[in-house]
Design a protein around this motif. Structure first.
Motif: not given
Lengths: 283, 283
Positions: A88-93, A95-96, B11, B14, B89-92, B95
């Motif tokens: 959580p936090g690394v990826y967009q909600p 997305e994989v 993580t 992060m 789009g995949v990653y925040q 990150e």
């Protein structure tokens, strides 16, 4: 000699996410990696996968890994295992990312590097199923306003089906060429960068290639992207495979043997020429 | 026999992102993977890395891959190459995920699986440098409100330095034990799940382990997390390595040889017992 490669499915994952369809991208991943080591003459022996997302959904992971497993079985490669990470936090909600590593083997005397390619050799093309795993950032941007689920007559299917068409493995057709005694002098897997970037990697100094457009069928998804996005020809050939996922360089006298070995699957798309580097697309 | 494994830094990335410090996580990744195959008795032969982010910053990638390369050199493992992916789009934003795959080799007769572990064997512990690459979701949540850059007397350093301490490779100390003739009957790399989940994987049926807390020094970062987060002992031992990154099971008569081989680096932390499965932490 052991040969290894690692790659991911890239932003094709976002098409899978938009459609909630997770059974095909695992196959894309495996086949992409298989082709990447095949161009060195190697056959796959084992594969590892890594799946990361914000929140693990067991059904989704099962579909993803099921695709990986099915593709491994199809090419006779052991799926040694893998790792699933919840970040959580690394990826967009939602997305994989799906990453694979492959290890293959080739006898040292049979390592393929294009060194034997000569002017006069023929360039054969093996058809792709569509974009395979490259060009999705451009394709998604260009097609963003279309309804992807609705069938389009010019595609013969819906954009989502055309976009998610599974990346082909060229292991079996290339093995059939080898078994038939075809002297394969070079193989180029057409990924990001298209013919223009991928074919020169295997060309010896002092030779180039001419590819004649119109000698193979271009899947209609490319025409749709080009028309809707008003994309120039040069950019299309730099970003997409344009319908050929693997180029095979053979001596000219073996073209007919290659065609007889893979009937209806081999296009003669160009040739090797002396005195100019790089790839020219003629029209 | 070839042995392979894949993993990511999770993580902990992060923490690196929050500090803008990218030179250590590549070492974490390699050493984690090295330890994962070491427990099967294997030494690493090659490594592949995959870096994905929203926007590629060449300096950042150079630092990341530089860390991977340095750690590979330190353990004598070839860095065969890797892939860098830009996946908006995949990653925040900002990150990064860093994934590795390792391939190692072990003679079939020397594959380690814990089958020879017997009641009465000693459990030795090799010290960790801190969290290694596990428990960062909990640690980050608990410590969120602290100033990570300010030195804390109880840590002897700042929280960010303590959190980013590099995951140790246990290849060299374990090779020294082998070279000295120590009969290593089992190795457990303490990662996610702690002693409680990782040690039982190598224990044969019908035996368990007792670990005696207080027999090794616990790095102060664990005490800080437990105190600030009011985390129960059980959870601490389930999430963190608590100061021991590798457990080594040896026959009782070889404890002194192990200690003489790695002076000051080996703690006798417990023993193997008959008639109960799993791991008991005694206090």
């Amino acid at each position: 000699v052991l040969v290894a490669s690692t790659d991911s499915v890239g932003t094709k994952m976002m098409v899978a996410a938009r459609m909630g369809r997770w059974d095909t991208v695992g196959q894309d991943l495996v086949n992409h990696c298989v082709n990447d080591i095949l161009v060195q003459g190697a056959r796959p022996i084992f594969f590892l996968d890594y799946v990361a997302t914000t929140h693990i959904d067991p059904e989704q992971i099962a579909a993803l890994v099921g695709g990986v497993a099915a593709a491994c079985r199809a090419v006779g490669c052991a799926l040694l295992g893998g790792e699933t990470a919840e970040l959580p936090g690394v990826y967009q909600p939602g997305e994989v990312d799906l990453v694979g590593a492959i290890v293959g083997v080739v006898e040292r005397a049979r390592v393929l590097d294009g060194a034997r390619i000569r002017p006069g050799d023929a360039v054969l093309g093996l058809p792709s199923t569509g974009l395979h795993t490259n060009g999705f950032s451009l394709a998604r941007r260009v097609l963003a306003d279309l309804d992807w689920a609705a069938p389009l007559p010019e595609l013969g299917t819906s954009p989502d089906e055309a976009l998610l068409a599974v990346h082909r493995s060229y292991l079996k057709p290339v093995q059939r060429l080898w078994a038939a005694g075809v002297d394969v002098r070079g193989l180029a897997h057409i990924t990001g960068g298209g013919f223009v970037d991928n074919l020169p990697r295997i060309l010896p100094a002092g030779v180039g290639a001419v590819i004649r457009r119109g000698t193979w069928p271009e899947p209609p998804i490319f025409g749709l992207i080009q028309r809707v996005g008003q994309v120039a020809d040069d950019e299309m050939f730099h970003v997409f495979n344009m319908g050929l996922g693997m180029l095979v360089v053979v001596p000219p006298e073996q073209v007919s043997l290659a065609q007889a070995t893979l009937p209806g699957e081999v296009y003669v798309v160009g040739g090797i020429v002396a005195g100019q580097a790089g790839v020219t697309i003629s029209r």
